[in-house]
Design a protein around this motif. Sequence first.
Motif, mmCIF file in Angstrom:
data_model
loop_
_atom_site.group_PDB
_atom_site.id
_atom_site.type_symbol
_atom_site.label_atom_id
_atom_site.label_comp_id
_atom_site.label_asym_id
_atom_site.label_seq_id
_atom_site.Cartn_x
_atom_site.Cartn_y
_atom_site.Cartn_z
ATOM 1 N N SER A 1 -3.503 12.458 -2.204
ATOM 2 C CA SER A 1 -4.581 11.626 -2.442
ATOM 3 C C SER A 1 -4.763 11.210 -0.641
ATOM 4 O O SER A 1 -4.003 10.733 0.231
ATOM 5 C CB SER A 1 -5.556 10.740 -3.364
ATOM 6 N N PRO A 2 -6.212 11.073 -0.467
ATOM 7 C CA PRO A 2 -5.783 10.590 0.725
ATOM 8 C C PRO A 2 -5.244 8.804 0.267
ATOM 9 O O PRO A 2 -4.669 8.238 1.120
ATOM 10 C CB PRO A 2 -8.025 9.973 1.095
ATOM 11 N N GLU A 3 -5.911 8.295 -0.602
ATOM 12 C CA GLU A 3 -5.107 6.890 -1.081
ATOM 13 C C GLU A 3 -3.611 6.731 -0.693
ATOM 14 O O GLU A 3 -2.995 5.520 -0.462
ATOM 15 C CB GLU A 3 -5.804 6.039 -2.204
ATOM 16 N N GLU B 1 -1.820 8.946 1.058
ATOM 17 C CA GLU B 1 -1.510 8.510 2.309
ATOM 18 C C GLU B 1 -1.377 7.781 2.996
ATOM 19 O O GLU B 1 -0.649 7.257 4.018
ATOM 20 C CB GLU B 1 -2.564 9.750 3.563
ATOM 21 N N LEU B 2 -2.953 7.316 2.495
ATOM 22 C CA LEU B 2 -2.693 5.446 3.061
ATOM 23 C C LEU B 2 -1.840 4.161 3.067
ATOM 24 O O LEU B 2 -1.137 3.788 3.952
ATOM 25 C CB LEU B 2 -3.880 5.088 3.214
#
Length: 140
Positions: free
Chosen positions: A14-16, A18-19
């Motif tokens: 998810s983008p979370e 990756e961050l």
Amino acid sequence: MLLHIIARGKIGRSPEAELTDRYLKRITWPTKITELPDRGGALPEASSNGITVVLDERGTALASIDFAKKLEGWRDGGRRETRFLIGAADGHAEPLRESADLLLSFGPATWPHLLARAMLAEQLFRATSILANHPYHREG
């Protein structure tokens, strides 16, 4: 000192995620993430010389410099591990909150647990950068 994030819920791809990974990879201290199901699943055993920080909206909100100073004190005091517990939608059970060495808040707002991971990872990177005199953090 090991920085150990123990989080309820699976972050998956998810983008979370990756961050979170982006910040954790930049931290020079040892780090670890343990994922637990939203309900059930035992917490990993705490180090006998560790610190437990529970993320909770009713906890203490610390400025980044103050957070760095806490980590520095624990590290310099010989602590082997600092565990950061992120709960699921219903937060943490009262006995766990009461047993924490620190209840840490990112403010009075309620944050999704996946976003809380990314925010914690960024604050850990910021704190370790402050302690290393790295220019990432700008005061003022």
